[in-house]
Design a protein around this motif. Sequence first.
Motif, PDB file in Angstrom:
ATOM      1  N   SER A  94      29.894 -25.003  29.988  1.00  0.00           N
ATOM      2  CA  SER A  94      30.293 -26.288  29.431  1.00  0.00           C
ATOM      3  C   SER A  94      30.021 -27.418  30.421  1.00  0.00           C
ATOM      4  CB  SER A  94      31.785 -26.252  29.064  1.00  0.00           C
ATOM      5  OG  SER A  94      32.218 -27.496  28.579  1.00  0.00           O
ATOM      6  N   LYS A  95      30.320 -27.158  31.692  1.00  0.00           N
ATOM      7  CA  LYS A  95      30.052 -28.139  32.733  1.00  0.00           C
ATOM      8  C   LYS A  95      28.561 -28.451  32.809  1.00  0.00           C
ATOM      9  CE  LYS A  95      31.507 -30.388  36.518  1.00  0.00           C
ATOM     10  NZ  LYS A  95      32.585 -31.394  36.530  1.00  0.00           N
ATOM     11  N   LYS A  96      27.746 -27.401  32.741  1.00  0.00           N
ATOM     12  CA  LYS A  96      26.298 -27.577  32.789  1.00  0.00           C
ATOM     13  C   LYS A  96      25.817 -28.408  31.611  1.00  0.00           C
ATOM     14  CE  LYS A  96      23.854 -25.093  30.524  1.00  0.00           C
ATOM     15  NZ  LYS A  96      23.161 -24.078  29.727  1.00  0.00           N
ATOM     16  N   ASN A  97      26.292 -28.060  30.394  1.00  0.00           N
ATOM     17  CA  ASN A  97      25.839 -28.768  29.196  1.00  0.00           C
ATOM     18  C   ASN A  97      26.174 -30.250  29.247  1.00  0.00           C
ATOM     19  OD1 ASN A  97      24.785 -26.466  28.031  1.00  0.00           O
ATOM     20  ND2 ASN A  97      26.671 -25.958  26.934  1.00  0.00           N
ATOM     21  N   SER A  98      27.432 -30.552  29.582  1.00  0.00           N
ATOM     22  CA  SER A  98      27.833 -31.956  29.616  1.00  0.00           C
ATOM     23  C   SER A  98      27.099 -32.709  30.715  1.00  0.00           C
ATOM     24  CB  SER A  98      29.353 -32.075  29.807  1.00  0.00           C
ATOM     25  OG  SER A  98      29.768 -31.410  30.974  1.00  0.00           O
ATOM     26  N   THR A  99      26.915 -32.060  31.869  1.00  0.00           N
ATOM     27  CA  THR A  99      26.207 -32.717  32.978  1.00  0.00           C
ATOM     28  C   THR A  99      24.762 -33.000  32.619  1.00  0.00           C
ATOM     29  OG1 THR A  99      27.622 -31.623  34.602  1.00  0.00           O
ATOM     30  CG2 THR A  99      25.553 -32.527  35.408  1.00  0.00           C
ATOM     31  N   LEU A 100      24.080 -31.999  32.028  1.00  0.00           N
ATOM     32  CA  LEU A 100      22.684 -32.195  31.651  1.00  0.00           C
ATOM     33  C   LEU A 100      22.528 -33.294  30.606  1.00  0.00           C
ATOM     34  CD1 LEU A 100      21.371 -28.515  31.478  1.00  0.00           C
ATOM     35  CD2 LEU A 100      20.869 -30.233  33.216  1.00  0.00           C
ATOM     36  N   GLU A 101      23.436 -33.295  29.622  1.00  0.00           N
ATOM     37  CA  GLU A 101      23.347 -34.324  28.590  1.00  0.00           C
ATOM     38  C   GLU A 101      23.571 -35.714  29.183  1.00  0.00           C
ATOM     39  OE1 GLU A 101      22.353 -34.303  25.654  1.00  0.00           O
ATOM     40  OE2 GLU A 101      22.341 -32.202  25.074  1.00  0.00           O
ATOM     41  N   ILE A 102      24.571 -35.831  30.042  1.00  0.00           N
ATOM     42  CA  ILE A 102      24.863 -37.124  30.655  1.00  0.00           C
ATOM     43  C   ILE A 102      23.703 -37.586  31.520  1.00  0.00           C
ATOM     44  CG2 ILE A 102      26.330 -38.229  32.390  1.00  0.00           C
ATOM     45  CD1 ILE A 102      28.657 -36.563  31.221  1.00  0.00           C
ATOM     46  N   LEU A 103      23.151 -36.675  32.326  1.00  0.00           N
ATOM     47  CA  LEU A 103      22.020 -37.039  33.166  1.00  0.00           C
ATOM     48  C   LEU A 103      20.811 -37.446  32.338  1.00  0.00           C
ATOM     49  CD1 LEU A 103      22.199 -34.335  35.984  1.00  0.00           C
ATOM     50  CD2 LEU A 103      22.607 -36.789  36.218  1.00  0.00           C
ATOM     51  N   SER A 104      20.569 -36.726  31.234  1.00  0.00           N
ATOM     52  CA  SER A 104      19.403 -37.055  30.408  1.00  0.00           C
ATOM     53  C   SER A 104      19.540 -38.448  29.811  1.00  0.00           C
ATOM     54  CB  SER A 104      19.220 -36.017  29.296  1.00  0.00           C
ATOM     55  OG  SER A 104      20.237 -36.131  28.320  1.00  0.00           O
TER      56      SER A 104
ATOM     57  N   GLN B  96      39.188 -28.634  25.437  1.00  0.00           N
ATOM     58  CA  GLN B  96      39.775 -29.395  26.538  1.00  0.00           C
ATOM     59  C   GLN B  96      38.871 -29.361  27.765  1.00  0.00           C
ATOM     60  OE1 GLN B  96      43.156 -31.096  26.518  1.00  0.00           O
ATOM     61  NE2 GLN B  96      41.759 -32.056  27.982  1.00  0.00           N
ATOM     62  N   ILE B  97      38.316 -28.195  28.062  1.00  0.00           N
ATOM     63  CA  ILE B  97      37.401 -28.068  29.199  1.00  0.00           C
ATOM     64  C   ILE B  97      36.184 -28.959  29.001  1.00  0.00           C
ATOM     65  CG2 ILE B  97      35.816 -26.484  30.376  1.00  0.00           C
ATOM     66  CD1 ILE B  97      37.878 -24.249  29.850  1.00  0.00           C
ATOM     67  N   MET B  98      35.626 -28.945  27.785  1.00  0.00           N
ATOM     68  CA  MET B  98      34.439 -29.746  27.490  1.00  0.00           C
ATOM     69  C   MET B  98      34.717 -31.236  27.665  1.00  0.00           C
ATOM     70  SD  MET B  98      32.135 -29.775  24.005  1.00  0.00           S
ATOM     71  CE  MET B  98      33.558 -30.221  22.983  1.00  0.00           C
TER      72      MET B  98
END
Length: 364
Positions: free
Chosen positions: A138-148, A222-224
């Motif tokens: 979840s951390k990876k997904n949100s980070t990648l989306e935000i960075l993109s 909640q984590i997401m």
Amino acid sequence: MESEVTFQHAPLVERVAETFGQAYFVYDLTTNRFKYLNRAFSHLFGLSEEIALADAAQLLGYLHEDDRPFLYDQYAKLLTEKEQEGIEFRIQIPHQQEKWICLCCQLYESKEGALVTGFAEDISQRKEYQANILKFNSKKNSTLEILSHDLAAPFNNIEGMIELLETELKNSESVVLNLVHYIKENAKKGSDMIRDFIDNEFLESSEIVLHKERVDICERAQIMIDNYNEMSGGLISKNFVLEMPQEPVFMYLDVMKFMQAFNNLISNAIKFTHDQGTIKVTIEDQVSKVLFTVADNGIGIPENLQPALFDKFTSSRREGIKGEKSIGLGMSIIQKIVELHQGRVWFESQEGQGATFYMEVPKE
């Protein structure tokens, strides 16, 4: 007749059962007592064989309070369906850490009565391992989306400034123009590579085979949202709101795939919501189903694009506010994952007034 054949050689079966690490048992529904349980069963539930055989009701006191209604429902299904597999629940043994148990059992009926046989195993380590994987995924997904999204803006600015330079340098030396063209091509390549990487991540997670398990969806959500909130005001300037029941909401899901679809809905809301806008995520427990809502106050969806929004390679694809590109697959994959879970997805939107997406999914 089946039960008579099955238990005719019980001593041999018991000797074999003692050689395995799983907890085997035979329970008599007529007397409400165990007829047999192996040493692994006693170890798993923290009861001596003598106590468990004499008073099976003690085990009920170990059941996690939140899981008791679920287990009663599974027991009712066993009485009608004669077989239940992969029942996951928690127990709380005094002076021990909480355990996750996976139970498989069958109902055998004969003239003498009814017996429930089965085995149980401790899956606590597996659950902890999966929870950590999901947390970091979840951390990876949100980070990648935000960075993109965040990196798309400077790349687009670079491309725009280069176009101005090209206009100014029309009569300049060819060497300078070639350098400007080179910078422009690489800026576009960088932007495309970022988005392609995100798209491929999502496509690879959308394989058809589902691997369902029992999860608390509120905990995962909640984590997401926590991951997004950690970066709000920094890499991404949006306000995230999460509304959900205070009590756990358990569902049988392929949690990796479902959370990827859930995350992609939030990613789309980010893409079409201006900075300082609000993205509200709601989880509503509807007894046999759960309703998920992702609402934003962004630019909305034009009416002419709405009919084909869920089509594969849809003509409704469009760039985000910061120029994020789309290959037109995101919404079709979300719909596919939701439908594989026997659910449905839909939306409401007016141009200039934001959009609200809904996912309604059965608990089992």
